[in-house]
Design an enzyme around this catalytic site. Structure first.
Site, PDB file in Angstrom:
ATOM      1  N   HIS A  42      -3.056   1.342   6.794  1.00 36.79           N
ATOM      2  CA  HIS A  42      -3.181   1.156   5.223  1.00 36.79           C
ATOM      3  C   HIS A  42      -3.532   2.820   4.649  1.00 36.79           C
ATOM      4  O   HIS A  42      -3.810   3.686   5.227  1.00 36.79           O
ATOM      5  CB  HIS A  42      -4.290   0.627   5.250  1.00 36.79           C
ATOM      6  CG  HIS A  42      -4.740   0.169   3.677  1.00 36.79           C
ATOM      7  ND1 HIS A  42      -3.740  -0.739   2.826  1.00 36.79           N
ATOM      8  CD2 HIS A  42      -5.625   0.599   2.651  1.00 36.79           C
ATOM      9  CE1 HIS A  42      -4.256  -0.878   1.598  1.00 36.79           C
ATOM     10  NE2 HIS A  42      -5.407  -0.225   1.606  1.00 36.79           N
TER      11      HIS A  42
ATOM     12  N   HIS B 141      -5.879   1.855  -4.374  1.00 36.35           N
ATOM     13  CA  HIS B 141      -5.008   1.126  -3.275  1.00 36.35           C
ATOM     14  C   HIS B 141      -4.502  -0.091  -3.641  1.00 36.35           C
ATOM     15  O   HIS B 141      -5.027  -0.680  -4.272  1.00 36.35           O
ATOM     16  CB  HIS B 141      -5.553   1.326  -1.789  1.00 36.35           C
ATOM     17  CG  HIS B 141      -6.871   0.391  -1.885  1.00 36.35           C
ATOM     18  ND1 HIS B 141      -6.868  -0.295  -0.463  1.00 36.35           N
ATOM     19  CD2 HIS B 141      -7.608  -0.081  -2.722  1.00 36.35           C
ATOM     20  CE1 HIS B 141      -7.933  -0.976  -0.738  1.00 36.35           C
ATOM     21  NE2 HIS B 141      -8.726  -0.942  -1.929  1.00 36.35           N
TER      22      HIS B 141
ATOM     23  N   CYS C 251       0.733  -1.288   0.070  1.00 38.21           N
ATOM     24  CA  CYS C 251      -0.084   0.002   0.076  1.00 38.21           C
ATOM     25  C   CYS C 251       1.033   1.192   0.121  1.00 38.21           C
ATOM     26  O   CYS C 251       0.700   2.292  -0.819  1.00 38.21           O
ATOM     27  CB  CYS C 251      -0.846  -0.082   1.068  1.00 38.21           C
ATOM     28  SG  CYS C 251      -0.372   0.258   2.695  1.00 38.21           S
TER      29      CYS C 251
END
Length: 255
Positions: free
Chosen positions: A216, A228, A165
């Protein structure tokens, strides 16, 4: 009876039973010479129409505002205040019997000129150029992020064929703008300025988890969507924001 004359696109309405024109001075509006000095039964005064849409910024006290008055000769408070820092358009200017300068900002709306500063044209042009540059950079970020959709998710990878990520966000910003935003979610969340979820713009970074130590990160690309690197089985995907997986904080890192 009310006489109305159009000077350079601006109506100055002056009641004939209160005001008479003299030729003591000349007012030039958009290249047209017109008698300028105005006198009334309230005493001498001078009104000038703005030759262009001049903008001024309220310069008072942060958190407070200035009063808006119904006229400049015998002013009565309209009940409206304009906050410090707000920009308004000047339609006409006037000097009252005490020598104070006033600006007309609307019909029956006058403010004292001493509480304003003029907005320079060069400053407005510079702001416009900066806004254009930010929009260009944001579009490049969105383009690179969209181009990464479908790539693999690999923990610890930062491109160009696979990402985790924060590796994705680092890669996108570096490739699109040359900007280095660091490598991990813990450090990226410290970049830029915090923005509300109601004010998201393309290119903003979205974080999930703790606001100070998120787990994240993704990139907002507009239309309530973000890109993402989701998980090994999903790879890099474009998804819509939802209440089931909603960011805890958003940061704007574009200048």
């Amino acid at each position: 009876m009310t006489n109305a004359k159009l000077y350079g696109g601006i109506f100055l309405k002056i009641k004939s039973d209160l005001v008479k024109y003299t030729t003591a001075a000349a007012l030039t509006v958009t290249g047209v010479g017109v008698a300028n000095t105005v006198s009334s039964n309230l005493g001498p005064a001078r009104v000038e129409a703005a030759t262009f849409a001049q903008r001024v910024r309220i310069n008072y006290v942060a958190g407070y505002g200035i009063n808006v008055w119904d006229n400049y000769q015998t002013p009565k408070f309209t009940g409206t205040r304009i906050k410090h820092g707000k920009t308004v358009t000047v339609l006409a200017s006037a000097i009252d019997q005490k020598g104070r300068s006033w600006y007309q900002i609307g019909e029956g709306q006058w403010i004292q000129a001493r509480y304003t500063v003029k907005e320079s044209i060069s400053s407005k042009v510079s702001q416009g150029v900066q806004a254009s540059n930010r929009a260009d950079q944001a579009q490049k970020v969105v383009n690179v992020a969209n181009a990464a959709v479908g790539k693999a998710y690999v923990q610890g990878s930062n491109g160009p064929s696979a990402f985790d990520c924060s590796g994705l966000t680092q890669y996108v910003y570096s490739k699109a703008t040359g900007k280095q935003i660091s490598r991990t979610t813990y450090t990226q969340v410290k970049k830029g300025k915090k923005v509300s979820m109601q004010n998201l713009q393309p290119g903003d970074l979205l974080f999930w988890g703790s606001a100070s130590a998120p787990y994240h990160v993704g990139i907002y690309v507009g239309d309530n969507q973000f890109v993402h690197a989701a998980a090994p089985k999903q790879g890099v995907v474009k998804a819509s924001l939802s209440s089931y997986f909603y960011p805890s904080v958003a940061k704007r890192v574009l200048d």
